[in-house]
Enzyme design. Structure first.
Site, mmCIF file in Angstrom:
data_model
loop_
_atom_site.group_PDB
_atom_site.id
_atom_site.type_symbol
_atom_site.label_atom_id
_atom_site.label_comp_id
_atom_site.label_asym_id
_atom_site.label_seq_id
_atom_site.Cartn_x
_atom_site.Cartn_y
_atom_site.Cartn_z
ATOM 1 N N SER A 196 1.841 -12.528 -0.646
ATOM 2 C CA SER A 196 0.980 -12.688 -1.812
ATOM 3 C C SER A 196 0.569 -14.145 -2.012
ATOM 4 O O SER A 196 1.272 -15.066 -1.611
ATOM 5 C CB SER A 196 1.701 -12.212 -3.070
ATOM 6 O OG SER A 196 2.155 -10.888 -2.922
HETATM 7 N N1 SAH Z 1 6.332 -9.313 -2.148
HETATM 8 C C1 SAH Z 1 5.697 -9.524 -0.858
HETATM 9 C C2 SAH Z 1 4.310 -8.939 -0.829
HETATM 10 C C3 SAH Z 1 4.144 -8.121 0.412
HETATM 11 S S1 SAH Z 1 2.751 -7.057 0.493
HETATM 12 C C4 SAH Z 1 5.739 -10.970 -0.451
HETATM 13 O O1 SAH Z 1 6.132 -11.827 -1.261
HETATM 14 O O2 SAH Z 1 5.426 -11.271 0.705
HETATM 15 C C5 SAH Z 1 3.444 -5.517 -0.048
HETATM 16 C C6 SAH Z 1 4.536 -4.909 0.793
HETATM 17 O O3 SAH Z 1 4.832 -3.628 0.203
HETATM 18 C C7 SAH Z 1 4.188 -4.621 2.248
HETATM 19 O O4 SAH Z 1 5.116 -5.244 3.077
HETATM 20 C C8 SAH Z 1 4.269 -3.098 2.349
HETATM 21 O O5 SAH Z 1 4.760 -2.640 3.586
HETATM 22 C C9 SAH Z 1 5.233 -2.762 1.227
HETATM 23 N N2 SAH Z 1 5.169 -1.388 0.728
HETATM 24 C C10 SAH Z 1 4.083 -0.585 0.552
HETATM 25 N N3 SAH Z 1 4.448 0.621 0.073
HETATM 26 C C11 SAH Z 1 5.805 0.598 -0.055
HETATM 27 C C12 SAH Z 1 6.785 1.550 -0.468
HETATM 28 N N4 SAH Z 1 6.442 2.781 -0.847
HETATM 29 N N5 SAH Z 1 8.083 1.180 -0.474
HETATM 30 C C13 SAH Z 1 8.451 -0.062 -0.075
HETATM 31 N N6 SAH Z 1 7.575 -1.007 0.339
HETATM 32 C C14 SAH Z 1 6.276 -0.685 0.363
#
Ligand code: SAH
Length: 220
Positions: free
Chosen positions: A70
């Protein structure tokens, strides 16, 4: 990953982090605790080495598997909202991704539980948390739709992937007075929303438009 070597790179230095924190302050982040944490966490370790030089720009960056780390402003904003009523003791994050948001939270709250559905990302972040000595983060490979009931109830739940609507079961894992913060909507339009649990009621509040990757079902 050799953190010592990469820490030595000039463009990933303390000064670069200071500049990012200053920029976030100018952009409207007011909480000094949050800005302080941004000043100290080495974001370049959470992205691929080839992107290290861009790690302190205020922008989202690819982390592979079609996912992104993010934008720092968004991480700071979500963290600021989560701690505005005091520092929560137990936090659940859904969507570990790079692990950066979890690391920021771990510096401020008692304990962070974080769930990721993509195995490679789950394993990479787990290793990084260990390297950085972030002992108050627990990771799990799984589908965040189910939450993490055995570790709850949580004082705060944070979704960093956007569902079309909040999976109902998550509210049951929220402690009394606890807040769930999530981007809600499709790829066209999402809004960051706060849901606060008060007894049997859930009070909802819209914050601002945001853009996150979609929440998906199952693991891969
Ligand atoms: N908080 C992260 C943002 C990553 S983007 C950071 O600081 O880098 C969002 C993430 O959510 C992705 O890695 C994606 O694979 C994950 N995601 C999407 N759906 C999900 C689910 N149902 N359960 C767990 N993770 C999920």
């Amino acid at each position: 990953m050799d953190t010592r070597r990469r820490d030595g790179i000039g463009m990933t230095s303390q000064r670069t982090r200071e500049r990012l924190a200053a920029r976030l302050g100018d952009a409207g982040i007011r909480d000094v605790h949050v800005l302080n944490v941004i000043r100290h966490i080495p974001r370049h370790l959470f992205v691929d080495e080839a992107l290290s030089s861009r790690a302190y720009e205020d922008t989202a960056l690819p982390i592979g598997h079609g996912q992104t780390i993010s934008q720092p402003f968004v991480v700071a904003r979500m963290t600021e909202i989560l701690i505005r009523r005091g520092l929560p003791e137990r936090v659940l994050e859904i969507g570990t991704g790079s692990g950066y948001q979890a690391a920021v939270l771990a510096a401020l709250v008692g304990r962070v539980h974080t769930i990721e559905r993509i195995r490679a990302l789950h394993e990479r972040s787990r290793q990084l948390f260990r390297q950085l000595g972030l002992g108050n983060i627990r990771t799990r490979l799984g589908d965040g739709h189910d939450g993490w009931a055995s570790a709850g109830p949580f004082n705060a739940i944070l979704l960093t992937a956007a569902p079309l609507s909040i999976p109902e079961g998550l509210f049951a894992q929220l402690a009394e007075g606890g807040e769930l913060l999530a981007p809600v909507g499709d790829s066209e339009a999402q809004e960051l929303r706060v849901y606060r649990r008060e007894g049997e009621r859930v009070i909802e509040e819209g914050v601002e438009p945001v853009s996150f990757v979609p929440m998906r079902a199952g693991t891969e």
